[in-house]
Design a protein around this motif. Structure first.
Motif, PDB file in Angstrom:
ATOM      1  N   ASP A  14       0.822  -1.214   0.000  1.00 16.32           N
ATOM      2  CA  ASP A  14       0.000   0.000   0.000  1.00 16.32           C
ATOM      3  C   ASP A  14       0.859   1.269   0.000  1.00 16.32           C
ATOM      4  O   ASP A  14       0.489   2.271  -0.606  1.00 16.32           O
ATOM      5  N   GLU A  15       1.995   1.238   0.683  1.00 17.52           N
ATOM      6  CA  GLU A  15       2.904   2.389   0.709  1.00 17.52           C
ATOM      7  C   GLU A  15       3.642   2.542  -0.615  1.00 17.52           C
ATOM      8  O   GLU A  15       3.906   3.647  -1.072  1.00 17.52           O
ATOM      9  N   LEU A  16       3.971   1.422  -1.219  1.00 15.19           N
ATOM     10  CA  LEU A  16       4.769   1.425  -2.441  1.00 15.19           C
ATOM     11  C   LEU A  16       3.950   1.759  -3.688  1.00 15.19           C
ATOM     12  O   LEU A  16       4.460   2.368  -4.632  1.00 15.19           O
ATOM     13  N   TRP A  17       2.691   1.381  -3.717  1.00 16.10           N
ATOM     14  CA  TRP A  17       1.849   1.545  -4.901  1.00 16.10           C
ATOM     15  C   TRP A  17       1.898   2.947  -5.505  1.00 16.10           C
ATOM     16  O   TRP A  17       2.062   3.084  -6.721  1.00 16.10           O
ATOM     17  N   PRO A  18       1.742   4.030  -4.722  1.00 17.49           N
ATOM     18  CA  PRO A  18       1.737   5.366  -5.328  1.00 17.49           C
ATOM     19  C   PRO A  18       3.017   5.704  -6.096  1.00 17.49           C
ATOM     20  O   PRO A  18       2.983   6.463  -7.064  1.00 17.49           O
ATOM     21  N   ALA A  19       4.151   5.126  -5.706  1.00 15.30           N
ATOM     22  CA  ALA A  19       5.410   5.405  -6.405  1.00 15.30           C
ATOM     23  C   ALA A  19       5.390   4.891  -7.845  1.00 15.30           C
ATOM     24  O   ALA A  19       6.095   5.413  -8.703  1.00 15.30           O
ATOM     25  N   LEU A  20       4.561   3.888  -8.122  1.00  8.85           N
ATOM     26  CA  LEU A  20       4.495   3.347  -9.475  1.00  8.85           C
ATOM     27  C   LEU A  20       3.910   4.342 -10.469  1.00  8.85           C
ATOM     28  O   LEU A  20       4.121   4.217 -11.666  1.00  8.85           O
ATOM     29  N   CYS A  21       3.177   5.314  -9.965  1.00  8.79           N
ATOM     30  CA  CYS A  21       2.483   6.240 -10.860  1.00  8.79           C
ATOM     31  C   CYS A  21       2.788   7.703 -10.586  1.00  8.79           C
ATOM     32  O   CYS A  21       2.341   8.573 -11.334  1.00  8.79           O
ATOM     33  N   ASP A  22       3.515   7.984  -9.531  1.00 11.61           N
ATOM     34  CA  ASP A  22       3.816   9.375  -9.221  1.00 11.61           C
ATOM     35  C   ASP A  22       5.073   9.437  -8.371  1.00 11.61           C
ATOM     36  O   ASP A  22       5.007   9.394  -7.150  1.00 11.61           O
TER      37      ASP A  22
END
Length: 153
Positions: A14-22
């Motif tokens: 859940d913490e890592l997911w946003p880094a994939l797109c921003d």
């Protein structure tokens, strides 16, 4: 050609997911391949708003942009996208470029697997295979090292 890289991250999915797109990546290269002309990524983003299947995704480097279309959106487990166009140097010989990120909880962190599938249209595909593989593997590792050091929470 398929390039697959596995990496252990100290963050949960859940913490890592946003880094994939921003995410904005640290510009200091740790690999000499970037000095040889491999485009060094500096940012990834969703230019049109929220992520979903069919949404645009962009990967920006100091040499240009790869414009992609999201084909799988399953937070925080799987993200896949396909290159639609690019102004990078490989545009002249790459027919297709597909990427898949898979995030799997492992201990107190996440095992992330990135798989890039590339099709080359040139009759020189055999000659280009090794430099292309080395370049893509270097990009995978560069991005993962950056994410590993990021403060994502």
């Amino acid at each position: 050609m398929i390039v697959r890289t596995r990496w252990k991250m100290p963050h949960n999915p859940d913490e890592l997911w946003p880094a994939l797109c921003d995410s904005t990546l640290q510009l200091t290269p740790r690999c000499p391949v970037f000095y040889l002309g491999t485009p060094r990524p500096s940012e990834c983003r969703l230019p049109d708003g929220p992520g979903e299947v069919g949404a645009a995704r962009q990967c920006v480097s100091e040499q240009g942009v790869v414009r992609q279309r999201i084909t799988t959106w399953a937070p925080p487990v799987r993200l896949a996208f396909r290159m639609e166009e690019t102004d990078l140097c490989f545009d002249g010989f790459v027919d297709g470029l597909d990427d898949v990120f898979e995030l799997k909880p492992e201990g107190s962190g996440t095992r992330i697997i990135r798989t890039t599938t590339v099709s080359v249209r040139s009759r020189f595909a055999v000659v280009l295979a090794l430099p292309l593989w080395v370049g893509l593997k270097s990009v995978h590792r560069f991005v993962f090292r950056n994410w590993q050091r990021m403060r994502l929470t």
